[in-house]
Design a protein around this motif. Sequence first.
Motif, PDB file in Angstrom:
ATOM      1  N   GLY A  41      70.079  75.925 105.431  1.00  0.00           N
ATOM      2  CA  GLY A  41      69.424  74.630 105.311  1.00  0.00           C
ATOM      3  C   GLY A  41      68.160  74.629 104.478  1.00  0.00           C
ATOM      4  N   GLY A  42      67.608  75.802 104.190  1.00  0.00           N
ATOM      5  CA  GLY A  42      66.398  75.891 103.393  1.00  0.00           C
ATOM      6  C   GLY A  42      66.705  75.799 101.910  1.00  0.00           C
ATOM      7  N   PRO A  43      65.661  75.773 101.065  1.00  0.00           N
ATOM      8  CA  PRO A  43      65.877  75.610  99.619  1.00  0.00           C
ATOM      9  C   PRO A  43      66.670  76.739  98.983  1.00  0.00           C
ATOM     10  CG  PRO A  43      63.576  76.124 100.105  1.00  0.00           C
ATOM     11  CD  PRO A  43      64.221  75.803 101.397  1.00  0.00           C
ATOM     12  N   THR A  44      66.429  77.993  99.387  1.00  0.00           N
ATOM     13  CA  THR A  44      67.172  79.117  98.806  1.00  0.00           C
ATOM     14  C   THR A  44      68.635  79.060  99.229  1.00  0.00           C
ATOM     15  OG1 THR A  44      65.177  80.481  98.766  1.00  0.00           O
ATOM     16  CG2 THR A  44      67.279  81.631  98.577  1.00  0.00           C
ATOM     17  N   ASP A  45      68.885  78.664 100.459  1.00  0.00           N
ATOM     18  CA  ASP A  45      70.255  78.506 100.945  1.00  0.00           C
ATOM     19  C   ASP A  45      70.988  77.428 100.145  1.00  0.00           C
ATOM     20  OD1 ASP A  45      72.414  78.826 103.070  1.00  0.00           O
ATOM     21  OD2 ASP A  45      71.904  76.713 103.350  1.00  0.00           O
ATOM     22  N   ARG A  46      70.305  76.349  99.830  1.00  0.00           N
ATOM     23  CA  ARG A  46      70.933  75.259  99.070  1.00  0.00           C
ATOM     24  C   ARG A  46      71.268  75.714  97.652  1.00  0.00           C
ATOM     25  NH1 ARG A  46      67.390  69.924  99.929  1.00  0.00           N
ATOM     26  NH2 ARG A  46      69.087  69.040  98.675  1.00  0.00           N
ATOM     27  N   VAL A  47      70.364  76.467  97.041  1.00  0.00           N
ATOM     28  CA  VAL A  47      70.630  77.000  95.704  1.00  0.00           C
ATOM     29  C   VAL A  47      71.857  77.906  95.747  1.00  0.00           C
ATOM     30  CG1 VAL A  47      69.765  78.542  93.886  1.00  0.00           C
ATOM     31  CG2 VAL A  47      68.244  76.834  94.908  1.00  0.00           C
ATOM     32  N   ALA A  48      71.918  78.765  96.774  1.00  0.00           N
ATOM     33  CA  ALA A  48      73.033  79.708  96.890  1.00  0.00           C
ATOM     34  C   ALA A  48      74.365  78.992  97.062  1.00  0.00           C
ATOM     35  CB  ALA A  48      72.784  80.655  98.064  1.00  0.00           C
ATOM     36  N   ARG A  49      74.397  77.964  97.873  1.00  0.00           N
ATOM     37  CA  ARG A  49      75.649  77.235  98.118  1.00  0.00           C
ATOM     38  C   ARG A  49      76.100  76.487  96.859  1.00  0.00           C
ATOM     39  NH1 ARG A  49      76.965  77.603 103.441  1.00  0.00           N
ATOM     40  NH2 ARG A  49      75.261  78.459 104.716  1.00  0.00           N
ATOM     41  N   ASP A  50      75.151  75.926  96.138  1.00  0.00           N
ATOM     42  CA  ASP A  50      75.508  75.263  94.878  1.00  0.00           C
ATOM     43  C   ASP A  50      76.009  76.280  93.859  1.00  0.00           C
ATOM     44  OD1 ASP A  50      74.743  72.861  95.952  1.00  0.00           O
ATOM     45  OD2 ASP A  50      72.781  72.795  94.972  1.00  0.00           O
ATOM     46  N   LEU A  51      75.374  77.451  93.811  1.00  0.00           N
ATOM     47  CA  LEU A  51      75.787  78.481  92.866  1.00  0.00           C
ATOM     48  C   LEU A  51      77.162  79.031  93.228  1.00  0.00           C
ATOM     49  CD1 LEU A  51      74.837  80.179  90.393  1.00  0.00           C
ATOM     50  CD2 LEU A  51      74.213  81.949  92.050  1.00  0.00           C
ATOM     51  N   ALA A  52      77.408  79.245  94.509  1.00  0.00           N
ATOM     52  CA  ALA A  52      78.710  79.754  94.955  1.00  0.00           C
ATOM     53  C   ALA A  52      79.828  78.845  94.491  1.00  0.00           C
ATOM     54  CB  ALA A  52      78.718  79.884  96.481  1.00  0.00           C
ATOM     55  N   GLU A  53      79.619  77.545  94.616  1.00  0.00           N
ATOM     56  CA  GLU A  53      80.621  76.569  94.187  1.00  0.00           C
ATOM     57  C   GLU A  53      80.824  76.628  92.675  1.00  0.00           C
ATOM     58  OE1 GLU A  53      83.524  73.841  94.327  1.00  0.00           O
ATOM     59  OE2 GLU A  53      82.534  74.717  96.087  1.00  0.00           O
ATOM     60  N   ALA A  54      79.725  76.761  91.933  1.00  0.00           N
ATOM     61  CA  ALA A  54      79.810  76.776  90.472  1.00  0.00           C
ATOM     62  C   ALA A  54      80.414  78.063  89.933  1.00  0.00           C
ATOM     63  CB  ALA A  54      78.415  76.568  89.885  1.00  0.00           C
ATOM     64  N   MET A  55      80.318  79.174  90.692  1.00  0.00           N
ATOM     65  CA  MET A  55      80.844  80.454  90.225  1.00  0.00           C
ATOM     66  C   MET A  55      82.315  80.640  90.560  1.00  0.00           C
ATOM     67  SD  MET A  55      77.728  83.208  90.866  1.00  0.00           S
ATOM     68  CE  MET A  55      78.674  84.589  90.186  1.00  0.00           C
ATOM     69  N   ARG A  56      82.866  79.841  91.442  1.00  0.00           N
ATOM     70  CA  ARG A  56      84.264  80.023  91.860  1.00  0.00           C
ATOM     71  C   ARG A  56      85.227  79.924  90.678  1.00  0.00           C
ATOM     72  NH1 ARG A  56      82.820  76.993  96.747  1.00  0.00           N
ATOM     73  NH2 ARG A  56      82.865  78.443  98.506  1.00  0.00           N
ATOM     74  N   LYS A  57      85.063  78.892  89.882  1.00  0.00           N
ATOM     75  CA  LYS A  57      85.997  78.678  88.769  1.00  0.00           C
ATOM     76  C   LYS A  57      85.955  79.815  87.749  1.00  0.00           C
ATOM     77  CE  LYS A  57      87.482  75.267  85.360  1.00  0.00           C
ATOM     78  NZ  LYS A  57      87.239  73.895  84.802  1.00  0.00           N
ATOM     79  N   PRO A  58      84.782  80.202  87.241  1.00  0.00           N
ATOM     80  CA  PRO A  58      84.759  81.307  86.275  1.00  0.00           C
ATOM     81  C   PRO A  58      85.185  82.649  86.875  1.00  0.00           C
ATOM     82  CG  PRO A  58      82.527  80.593  86.798  1.00  0.00           C
ATOM     83  CD  PRO A  58      83.441  79.571  87.371  1.00  0.00           C
ATOM     84  N   LEU A  59      85.210  82.747  88.195  1.00  0.00           N
ATOM     85  CA  LEU A  59      85.687  83.964  88.851  1.00  0.00           C
ATOM     86  C   LEU A  59      87.164  83.846  89.239  1.00  0.00           C
ATOM     87  CD1 LEU A  59      82.623  84.902  91.084  1.00  0.00           C
ATOM     88  CD2 LEU A  59      83.522  86.217  89.153  1.00  0.00           C
ATOM     89  N   GLY A  60      87.852  82.901  88.649  1.00  0.00           N
ATOM     90  CA  GLY A  60      89.289  82.777  88.875  1.00  0.00           C
ATOM     91  C   GLY A  60      89.674  82.090  90.159  1.00  0.00           C
ATOM     92  N   GLY A  61      88.761  81.342  90.748  1.00  0.00           N
ATOM     93  CA  GLY A  61      89.078  80.606  91.963  1.00  0.00           C
ATOM     94  C   GLY A  61      88.932  81.413  93.237  1.00  0.00           C
ATOM     95  N   VAL A  62      88.391  82.623  93.147  1.00  0.00           N
ATOM     96  CA  VAL A  62      88.193  83.449  94.337  1.00  0.00           C
ATOM     97  C   VAL A  62      87.212  82.770  95.288  1.00  0.00           C
ATOM     98  CG1 VAL A  62      86.279  84.771  93.369  1.00  0.00           C
ATOM     99  CG2 VAL A  62      87.709  85.815  95.120  1.00  0.00           C
ATOM    100  N   SER A  63      87.357  83.014  96.573  1.00  0.00           N
ATOM    101  CA  SER A  63      86.464  82.428  97.570  1.00  0.00           C
ATOM    102  C   SER A  63      85.092  83.091  97.510  1.00  0.00           C
ATOM    103  CB  SER A  63      87.062  82.609  98.972  1.00  0.00           C
ATOM    104  OG  SER A  63      86.199  82.087  99.958  1.00  0.00           O
TER     105      SER A  63
END
Length: 329
Positions: A41-63
Amino acid sequence: MKTLFKVAAVAVAAAAAVGVQAQDFPSKDKTITIVVPYAAGGPTDRVARDLAEAMRKPLGGVSVVIDNSAGAGSTIGTAKVARAAPDGYTLLLNHVSMATMPTMYRKLAFNVANDFEYLGIINDVPMTLIARPSMAANNYKDLSAWIAQNKGKINLGNAGQGSASHLCGLMYQSALQVDMTPVPYKGTAPAITDLIGGQIDLLCDQTTNTTSQIEGKKVKAYAVTTAKRLTTPALKDLPTLAESGLKDFSVTIWHGLYAPKGTPAPVLKKLNDALKAALKDPDFIKKEEGLGAVVATDARVEPAEHKKFVLSETEKFGAVIKAAGSYAD
């Protein structure tokens, strides 16, 4: 001679295994975990969750999932990644704490410079100097006069030892050459609650935490800590501390991505490529701008420049921490 051949054969086999592992990375049968050494819920957590979503596609859709391993000023989660298997499936997302921990803590279970592979800087987050709503000063000039008149009586809140607000507070006091009474909290939320309630006087914290409070006029805002003024509507009229008289004052909180030391170079390359793709993703950029953050586009997105930058920040902030005697066990 047979022993030498045997050793060589083992080395070749090990190298081949690493090559196969790197070639297959990332496997869709596995999950990449980004460890965030702070609470959800903190700012670093929010950055991480947004980044995780953005990295999925270039990583081939891996979770890509988030593991919040909070505590001890981010040292618990950071140590967890330092001990993790160097296979690319466990990563660390941390902020400026990577540059302050080596000085802030007398004993660490890891070495920031040597126990991680640096993957790239993600963003920069400006800071704002805010005060309780009952503060009489209406601009930074008046606030400076109030500080001068109330030396020894000023309560400066922060989100805990080693937090971004703690660091900004130390830098601010050092620039002013004025000591204030630090009031640590277990996170930003209770610090801002007490600031709004008038229990503390000042707080210097990230725009990710303060912009909505400033927009809602729940606190008084006086300045930003960046070298240039911000363009965010709620903050665009705030002067920089540098233009307000604190020459060369500049503090931003950045986030970076790391892997355990020894992760194979081909795996690191794939992770860095995915990170750079994520940093160009329009949705990710929009989300970061909504948090008041600026997505990195400079040379620090490259591993070598990322590490060079963190080491320079370690030196800069280390001098302030030592001068303040602000250490943790």
